[in-house]
Design a protein around this motif. Sequence first.
Motif, PDB file in Angstrom:
ATOM      1  N   HIS A 157      -5.844   4.369  -0.509  1.00  0.00           N
ATOM      2  CA  HIS A 157      -5.837   4.004   0.913  1.00  0.00           C
ATOM      3  C   HIS A 157      -5.843   5.206   1.852  1.00  0.00           C
ATOM      4  O   HIS A 157      -5.911   5.028   3.070  1.00  0.00           O
ATOM      5  CB  HIS A 157      -4.674   3.044   1.237  1.00  0.00           C
ATOM      6  CG  HIS A 157      -3.312   3.652   1.226  1.00  0.00           C
ATOM      7  ND1 HIS A 157      -2.565   3.803   0.081  1.00  0.00           N
ATOM      8  CD2 HIS A 157      -2.549   4.167   2.231  1.00  0.00           C
ATOM      9  CE1 HIS A 157      -1.408   4.358   0.375  1.00  0.00           C
ATOM     10  NE2 HIS A 157      -1.375   4.604   1.686  1.00  0.00           N
ATOM     11  N   HIS A 158      -5.795   6.452   1.297  1.00  0.00           N
ATOM     12  CA  HIS A 158      -5.934   7.638   2.151  1.00  0.00           C
ATOM     13  C   HIS A 158      -7.215   8.417   1.868  1.00  0.00           C
ATOM     14  O   HIS A 158      -7.350   9.569   2.297  1.00  0.00           O
ATOM     15  CB  HIS A 158      -4.715   8.559   2.008  1.00  0.00           C
ATOM     16  CG  HIS A 158      -3.504   8.035   2.719  1.00  0.00           C
ATOM     17  ND1 HIS A 158      -3.399   8.012   4.099  1.00  0.00           N
ATOM     18  CD2 HIS A 158      -2.349   7.490   2.252  1.00  0.00           C
ATOM     19  CE1 HIS A 158      -2.226   7.480   4.434  1.00  0.00           C
ATOM     20  NE2 HIS A 158      -1.585   7.150   3.327  1.00  0.00           N
ATOM     21  N   ASP A 162      -4.304   0.672   8.649  1.00  0.00           N
ATOM     22  CA  ASP A 162      -3.256   1.702   8.622  1.00  0.00           C
ATOM     23  C   ASP A 162      -3.457   2.695   9.770  1.00  0.00           C
ATOM     24  O   ASP A 162      -2.514   3.072  10.472  1.00  0.00           O
ATOM     25  CB  ASP A 162      -3.375   2.424   7.262  1.00  0.00           C
ATOM     26  CG  ASP A 162      -2.132   3.199   6.894  1.00  0.00           C
ATOM     27  OD1 ASP A 162      -1.067   2.939   7.478  1.00  0.00           O
ATOM     28  OD2 ASP A 162      -2.226   4.077   6.014  1.00  0.00           O
ATOM     29  N   HIS A 195       0.810  -1.231   0.000  1.00  0.00           N
ATOM     30  CA  HIS A 195       0.000   0.000   0.000  1.00  0.00           C
ATOM     31  C   HIS A 195       0.841   1.279   0.000  1.00  0.00           C
ATOM     32  O   HIS A 195       0.489   2.256  -0.632  1.00  0.00           O
ATOM     33  CB  HIS A 195      -1.001  -0.005   1.167  1.00  0.00           C
ATOM     34  CG  HIS A 195      -0.406   0.259   2.514  1.00  0.00           C
ATOM     35  ND1 HIS A 195       0.278  -0.705   3.220  1.00  0.00           N
ATOM     36  CD2 HIS A 195      -0.372   1.375   3.281  1.00  0.00           C
ATOM     37  CE1 HIS A 195       0.694  -0.186   4.358  1.00  0.00           C
ATOM     38  NE2 HIS A 195       0.307   1.077   4.425  1.00  0.00           N
ATOM     39  N   ASP A 196       1.972   1.282   0.707  1.00  0.00           N
ATOM     40  CA  ASP A 196       2.791   2.511   0.814  1.00  0.00           C
ATOM     41  C   ASP A 196       4.007   2.499  -0.104  1.00  0.00           C
ATOM     42  O   ASP A 196       4.944   3.281   0.117  1.00  0.00           O
ATOM     43  CB  ASP A 196       3.287   2.669   2.266  1.00  0.00           C
ATOM     44  CG  ASP A 196       2.371   3.562   3.091  1.00  0.00           C
ATOM     45  OD1 ASP A 196       1.537   4.278   2.494  1.00  0.00           O
ATOM     46  OD2 ASP A 196       2.496   3.553   4.330  1.00  0.00           O
ATOM     47  N   HIS A 234       2.386  10.140  -2.317  1.00  0.00           N
ATOM     48  CA  HIS A 234       2.870   8.745  -2.385  1.00  0.00           C
ATOM     49  C   HIS A 234       1.864   7.758  -3.001  1.00  0.00           C
ATOM     50  O   HIS A 234       2.306   6.800  -3.641  1.00  0.00           O
ATOM     51  CB  HIS A 234       3.421   8.255  -1.028  1.00  0.00           C
ATOM     52  CG  HIS A 234       2.399   7.919   0.002  1.00  0.00           C
ATOM     53  ND1 HIS A 234       1.905   8.828   0.904  1.00  0.00           N
ATOM     54  CD2 HIS A 234       1.769   6.752   0.293  1.00  0.00           C
ATOM     55  CE1 HIS A 234       1.040   8.235   1.699  1.00  0.00           C
ATOM     56  NE2 HIS A 234       0.931   6.979   1.343  1.00  0.00           N
ATOM     57  N   LYS A 286       6.104   5.503  -1.246  1.00  0.00           N
ATOM     58  CA  LYS A 286       7.008   6.260  -0.364  1.00  0.00           C
ATOM     59  C   LYS A 286       8.464   6.086  -0.791  1.00  0.00           C
ATOM     60  O   LYS A 286       9.323   6.861  -0.382  1.00  0.00           O
ATOM     61  CB  LYS A 286       6.815   5.834   1.097  1.00  0.00           C
ATOM     62  CG  LYS A 286       5.539   6.402   1.694  1.00  0.00           C
ATOM     63  CD  LYS A 286       5.439   6.089   3.165  1.00  0.00           C
ATOM     64  CE  LYS A 286       4.171   6.688   3.748  1.00  0.00           C
ATOM     65  NZ  LYS A 286       3.989   6.271   5.152  1.00  0.00           N
TER      66      LYS A 286
HETATM   67 FE   LIG Z   1       0.066   5.658   2.959  1.00  0.00          FE
END
Ligand SMILES: [Fe+2]
Length: 250
Positions: free
Chosen positions: A167-168, A196, A114-115, A143, A118
């Motif tokens: 996801h944000h 998260d 998911h991240d 990101h 970054k």
């Molecule tokens: Fe994230």
Amino acid sequence: MHLEFLSLGMLGGGLLGGAGIGSLFYKRLQKQLRKQGYQINTIEQLYNEVQRSSLRLDQNYLETIEALVRALEARDMYTRGHSDRVNQYSVAIAKKLNLSETEIEEIHHGSLLHDIGKIGVYDHILLKPQALTDEEFEMMKSHPQLGVEILGSVESLKKHVPIILHHHERQDGSGYPLGLKGDEIPLGARIVQVADTWDAMRSDRPYRRRLDLEIAVGRLREASGTQLDPNCVDAFLAAVNSKTGRVLSA
Ligand SMILES: [Fe+2]
């Protein structure tokens, strides 16, 4: 070579699982295979080779995901373990929601990644030991799109784009990058949001201590319906031990 094996093997597998192989067809197929230079005597051998190739492909796929996640975590010691914990919570939620095996597997891999965007965030922002300024936070908010740029063109990984990109987002539309609301947000992303958020509240940062379990549970309940999907919050709370915060075995 693998693709040729795959299509021929599926043909063989289908026939082997069916009523039987007509001898004329079988001889023709063997002749054709010999002509193509395969040193294979039977369709069964071909089918077994496909099975082995398929396992190798699955293994390579999992190793690729693992390598990407470790590359991200090698850069940022404070988020080390974050992807694995979010993954564990996300799978627990998916199981509580009674999703299918295929959906659970997609959430399993998508939550690990998911991240991944970054990786493309500058060190002075990603590794900053203090809280980010508004400007830095705006850069950090890129990101999800960076993740899509990294993985969106990889055929076997692009199915994880909905989780990576959304996801944000938040239930009330106040999230990013698109400000999607409620069910407009893909289910996988709604699940990862809960996981998260929980991990962020329960992890120490250089500029703040983690929240106590009871306080974190209270905050999660407060965010249910406004920031987070209430069904996913309920599923998460049903999946963890209320005294330890550990995921109960499914
Ligand atoms: Fe994230």
